[in-house]
Scaffold this active site. Structure first.
Site: not given
Ligand code: 5GP
Ligand code: ZN
Length: 111
Positions: A45, A90, A95, A97, A3
């Site tokens: 994560h 999109g 992970h 954010h 990741c």
């Protein structure tokens, strides 16, 4: 773990870190979509917004976004916080954010 944000958190990949705590890291986006484009990332994560169970963590992420907006000089002029989730929105990094964007006039509705 494969990741990109975990690698950034573990300092295996370099990034422009503007804030870091035990729980969060905030970095400048590598491909900025506005003069100020910062990513607020929990260190744990978690892939999706709806998988975050820690309500306090969500609050801390918004709070630090506002503090960074002030520090970056976009608090008064205006800023936008975006959380892309899944394909139609999109989301490209799996992970979770928050994007903090500002420093230019933004359109509504977003594309
Ligand atoms: P998403 O498309 O998932 O909403 O947002 C992912 C964001 O991560 C994109 O804006 C992209 O430019 C940014 N990004 C992807 N890889 C890296 C990287 O290695 N470093 C930094 N700083 N940002 C990245
Ligand atoms: Zn990760």
């Amino acid at each position: 773990m494969n990741c990109i944000f975990c690698k950034i958190i573990n300092k295996e990949i370099k990034s422009d870190i503007i804030y870091e705590s035990e729980e969060l890291i905030c970095i400048r986006d590598i491909n900025p979509q506005a003069p100020v484009h910062i990513l607020i990332i929990p260190k744990k994560h978690i892939e999706k917004l709806y998988e975050i169970e820690d309500e306090l963590l969500l609050g801390k992420m918004l709070k630090i976004a506002c503090e960074i907006a002030k520090k970056e000089g976009i608090k008064e002029t205006g800023f936008r916080i975006v959380i892309n989730t899944n394909k139609n929105a999109g989301q490209s990094v799996e992970h979770v954010h928050f994007h903090l964007l500002g420093g230019r006039l933004m359109l509504w509705p977003p594309g």
